[in-house]
Write a protein that holds these residues in place. Sequence first.
Motif, PDB file in Angstrom:
ATOM      1  N   PRO A   1      28.462  54.857  61.759  1.00 44.71           N
ATOM      2  CA  PRO A   1      28.696  53.451  61.335  1.00 44.71           C
ATOM      3  C   PRO A   1      28.555  52.274  62.054  1.00 44.71           C
ATOM      4  O   PRO A   1      28.099  51.437  61.518  1.00 44.71           O
ATOM      5  N   GLY A   2      28.751  52.332  63.502  1.00 41.19           N
ATOM      6  CA  GLY A   2      28.610  51.277  64.225  1.00 41.19           C
ATOM      7  C   GLY A   2      27.164  51.161  64.485  1.00 41.19           C
ATOM      8  O   GLY A   2      26.921  49.960  65.231  1.00 41.19           O
TER       9      GLY A   2
ATOM     10  N   TYR B   1      43.456  44.701  64.178  1.00 40.89           N
ATOM     11  CA  TYR B   1      44.247  45.903  65.241  1.00 40.89           C
ATOM     12  C   TYR B   1      45.671  45.189  65.374  1.00 40.89           C
ATOM     13  O   TYR B   1      45.712  44.130  66.052  1.00 40.89           O
TER      14      TYR B   1
ATOM     15  N   THR C   1      48.050  45.488  67.505  1.00 43.31           N
ATOM     16  CA  THR C   1      48.495  45.423  68.631  1.00 43.31           C
ATOM     17  C   THR C   1      47.629  44.080  69.542  1.00 43.31           C
ATOM     18  O   THR C   1      47.887  44.029  70.622  1.00 43.31           O
ATOM     19  N   MET C   2      46.387  43.868  68.942  1.00 43.94           N
ATOM     20  CA  MET C   2      45.670  42.943  69.927  1.00 43.94           C
ATOM     21  C   MET C   2      46.001  41.326  69.031  1.00 43.94           C
ATOM     22  O   MET C   2      46.333  41.446  67.874  1.00 43.94           O
TER      23      MET C   2
ATOM     24  N   PHE D   1      36.642  42.863  70.115  1.00 45.61           N
ATOM     25  CA  PHE D   1      36.666  44.215  70.396  1.00 45.61           C
ATOM     26  C   PHE D   1      35.250  44.933  70.123  1.00 45.61           C
ATOM     27  O   PHE D   1      34.772  45.463  70.923  1.00 45.61           O
TER      28      PHE D   1
ATOM     29  N   ASN E   1      32.667  46.401  72.873  1.00 47.12           N
ATOM     30  CA  ASN E   1      32.058  47.901  72.739  1.00 47.12           C
ATOM     31  C   ASN E   1      30.728  48.062  72.848  1.00 47.12           C
ATOM     32  O   ASN E   1      29.988  48.823  73.218  1.00 47.12           O
ATOM     33  N   CYS E   2      30.064  46.733  72.394  1.00 49.21           N
ATOM     34  CA  CYS E   2      28.681  46.708  72.609  1.00 49.21           C
ATOM     35  C   CYS E   2      27.944  46.199  74.016  1.00 49.21           C
ATOM     36  O   CYS E   2      26.957  45.864  73.872  1.00 49.21           O
TER      37      CYS E   2
ATOM     38  N   ALA F   1      37.794  50.655  63.655  1.00 45.42           N
ATOM     39  CA  ALA F   1      37.254  50.859  65.103  1.00 45.42           C
ATOM     40  C   ALA F   1      35.711  51.533  65.413  1.00 45.42           C
ATOM     41  O   ALA F   1      35.163  51.153  65.809  1.00 45.42           O
ATOM     42  N   GLU F   2      35.654  52.469  64.300  1.00 47.40           N
ATOM     43  CA  GLU F   2      34.318  53.156  64.285  1.00 47.40           C
ATOM     44  C   GLU F   2      33.208  52.147  63.984  1.00 47.40           C
ATOM     45  O   GLU F   2      32.031  52.149  64.568  1.00 47.40           O
TER      46      GLU F   2
ATOM     47  N   ARG G   1      32.104  50.138  66.768  1.00 48.39           N
ATOM     48  CA  ARG G   1      31.421  51.056  67.821  1.00 48.39           C
ATOM     49  C   ARG G   1      32.358  51.533  68.900  1.00 48.39           C
ATOM     50  O   ARG G   1      31.846  51.523  70.184  1.00 48.39           O
ATOM     51  N   ALA G   2      33.469  51.584  68.773  1.00 45.59           N
ATOM     52  CA  ALA G   2      34.542  52.046  69.686  1.00 45.59           C
ATOM     53  C   ALA G   2      34.268  53.789  69.947  1.00 45.59           C
ATOM     54  O   ALA G   2      34.253  54.264  68.948  1.00 45.59           O
TER      55      ALA G   2
ATOM     56  N   THR H   1      37.795  54.852  74.031  1.00 47.23           N
ATOM     57  CA  THR H   1      38.375  53.527  73.843  1.00 47.23           C
ATOM     58  C   THR H   1      39.193  53.388  72.702  1.00 47.23           C
ATOM     59  O   THR H   1      40.277  52.700  72.616  1.00 47.23           O
TER      60      THR H   1
ATOM     61  N   LYS I   1      43.082  52.059  73.228  1.00 48.82           N
ATOM     62  CA  LYS I   1      42.902  50.413  72.495  1.00 48.82           C
ATOM     63  C   LYS I   1      43.775  50.846  71.149  1.00 48.82           C
ATOM     64  O   LYS I   1      43.917  49.521  70.782  1.00 48.82           O
ATOM     65  N   ILE I   2      43.739  51.705  70.688  1.00 46.09           N
ATOM     66  CA  ILE I   2      44.203  51.703  69.100  1.00 46.09           C
ATOM     67  C   ILE I   2      45.453  52.603  69.107  1.00 46.09           C
ATOM     68  O   ILE I   2      46.421  52.108  69.064  1.00 46.09           O
TER      69      ILE I   2
END
Lengths: 354, 319
Positions: A74-75, A89, A91-92, A100, A104-105, B217-218, B221-222, B226, B230-231
């Motif tokens: 998916p990413g 998210y 907690t963020m 985020f 990650n990128c 998150a997917e 791109r985590a 991560t 992070k989650i």
Amino acid sequence: MESKIVLQDIEKAYGKDAPVIENLNLEIEDGSFTVLLGPSGCGKSTTLRMIAGLEQETGGVLKIDGKDMKEVKPGDRGIAMVFQNYALYPTMTVKENIEFGLKNCKVPKAEREERIKEVSMAVGLEEYLNRKPSALSGGQRQRVALARAMVKKPEVFLMDEPLSNLDAKLRSQLRTDLIELHHKLGSTFVYVTHDQVEAMSMGTHIVLMHKGKIMQQGSPYKIYHDPDNVFTAQFIGTPPMNVLNLNDISHEYCPFAEAAYIGFRPEYAVLLDESAAIPETGLTIPGDIVTHEMLGTETLYKIDTKYGRVQVKIFDEATIVDGRVKIFVPNERLVYFDADEQRLRLGEDKWMQN
Amino acid sequence: MDAKLNGKNLLEVPVSIRNTAKTNKKTFSMEGVGRKAIPYVMIAPAMIISAVFMIYPIIYMVYLSFFKWNMIGDMKYIGLENYLSLLTDSDFIKVLLNTCQFTVGTVAGFIIFGLLLALYLNKNTKINRFLQSVVFTPYVVSLVSIAFIWMWIMDDNLGLLNYVLNFFGIDSVKWLSDPKIAMWSLVLVNIWKGTGYYALIFLSALQSIPSYLYEAAELDRAGRITTFFKITLPMLSPTMFFLVLTGTIASFKVFETINIMTLGGPGNATNTLVYYIYEYGFKYYKIGYASAVGVVLMVIVGLLTLIYFGVLQKKVHYQ
């Protein structure tokens, strides 16, 4: 870079159950605002999630930009998704939420800051960057979700009923925002909704689905004025098209021998006095007015006829009719369906002339 | 506090009765007194039980800690002397440190193994559902039985553990009689017993994390690591906090395992606060001194509880 999405013979089944989607063929044009519309359980969300890669198709080929997406995560599909429940998210902070994906990128810090600033300006979130999502209202949360998608600069935006958790006023405002955003970014939007008003107002291309099949696709205008089948005719429009069983009705002008149903939009009917003369050729049915609803510019009548209840929309709000009336629909406003509820057409492009 | 609140509500309900009460203001109304008393009567059984078995013993313990008494002779008031001798008693310091060692070891074990087990069991398969009940079983079994079984397993000469070690050519370990190892053996037994409970709580917390967060998150791109840090971990933090605190409080009060397996030995190596209190109170009959240790234990546990509720109130409530 093109970002045309092509679905070929897509099939989706869960476990050993019968497939929920079968033989789905769909092309989503680059830069279009395509709306997948349909009642709940029609497979529109599943289709979107397959494009996103969150669900794996069990058959067929799914291509984005000409590339088979079977093994692509998916990413890595060049897409971003906005979820119905925002999926922030918790907690963020807002900023961390937006950042985020960039982290990650491995986007460098300076560029991250730049891009976050840019999108938070675009959606009006600069003041809230250090807040947690729980301290935001529904509309603000959905803006964060939008910003989180935008910051990745995707080729394709996928949106799964993003406005359905918001109140009516906010919804109409965000609708406008989304149309503007689409114009500005020029990327492909794929938008899932069960709300035909959203579909009609935002979509450049509507794909109407029912029970895992595409019932009709086309521009909002075509979908509304030229339905391919009874389902489309009755799903689109508030109130929907009146569709009556033709077998009971004596209608000498019907051009099709195989016609089983006759339909007309509520706004194309005229109400006449019981004794009035018929002005031209068309369908005439007598009935009794049950209710009338003043809706501002128009009045909506519900009329009981012996063929069923009919809804008629009249734009002359000054005179309220009551009692027994004749409903008249001119010939060129009538549509016919066969016994399989499929549309019968005289010649090509007849709808264009109307 | 609650009683007052209930009383108020009860008074507010029957408006008509209240009005009559108002008009009869000057005459003494039995009815009014009765209604006021109802809530107190209702909570009386619970209050009496907690007064007799909790509040009175606590007050009496604090009172006793200022006396010298052997349960038979006369009580002699000695002021803070018990507390002062506590501070200079190297045995007590050792016991306090032992208790901390036991607590840190046990709680760390609970959290680490509980979380790992929960992560492993998180996939909802038939085997996992079976395994869930398997790992929970030790928690249900009485600690006394478990202590006896482990005593046998850890026996120096006849124990299963040493048998297995010897089988592989490794020298026997004095699990319960080596002062350096005994405490860790007790920690091991406690972890073995409690981990299933921790795993179950972690598991339910894991399953309450909405799946769309992982999907988001997917799409962001985590990677797996991560995503976990992070989650998953931040989402588990309220649960983890709860488990660390309740685990700490419970570990501070450890008694049965020690009473059965080591009796605080060898030497003083596995003596902990509650066992120490028991020894002084019911073996040496130094009730005043034992009560002073009891007060110290109460203060430690009380502080931990206060911290827990303090943080709990400030805790961020997610969405």
